[in-house]
Design an enzyme around this catalytic site. Structure first.
Site, PDB file in Angstrom:
ATOM      1  CD  GLN A   1      52.767  53.793  42.870  1.00 37.96           C
ATOM      2  OE1 GLN A   1      51.844  52.999  43.017  1.00 37.96           O
ATOM      3  NE2 GLN A   1      53.943  53.425  42.404  1.00 37.96           N
TER       4      GLN A   1
ATOM      5  CG  HIS B   1      53.320  48.510  45.878  1.00 36.68           C
ATOM      6  ND1 HIS B   1      52.174  49.234  45.605  1.00 36.68           N
ATOM      7  CD2 HIS B   1      54.298  49.410  46.088  1.00 36.68           C
ATOM      8  CE1 HIS B   1      52.456  50.532  45.674  1.00 36.68           C
ATOM      9  NE2 HIS B   1      53.742  50.656  45.962  1.00 36.68           N
TER      10      HIS B   1
END
Length: 89
Positions: A5, A26
């Site tokens: 990401q 997360h």
């Protein structure tokens, strides 16, 4: 190739439609953006549902929960930002 990401967030943000919701599992992307002085687009909502464990333990307890009624793992839920059109006025 493994996609991260933090390496691809600009492409992910560009592909999102306005008023969409970005769900995180997360807080790593949030921390990365803070560390480089950037933030999420203002025309999207950002939420997180984060299990309090590593992937293998989350999966093991999920499977166990099917056999032992209700076994599972704690999770944190958070809303980082809500796109203004979703707010009740």
């Amino acid at each position: 190739m493994i996609l991260f990401q933090a390496d691809n967030y600009k492409q992910i943000f560009a592909a999102m439609k306005p008023k969409s919701i970005l769900g995180l599992s997360h807080g790593f992307l949030f921390g990365h953006l803070q560390s480089i002085g950037e933030d999420f687009r203002k025309d999207i909502s950002v939420i997180a549902v984060c299990p309090k464990g590593m992937g293998p333990s989350v999966r093991r307890l999920y499977v166990q929960g099917k056999e032992i009624n209700g076994a599972g793992i704690n999770s944190s839920f958070a809303v980082h930002q809500v796109f203004q059109d979703y707010l009740i006025k």
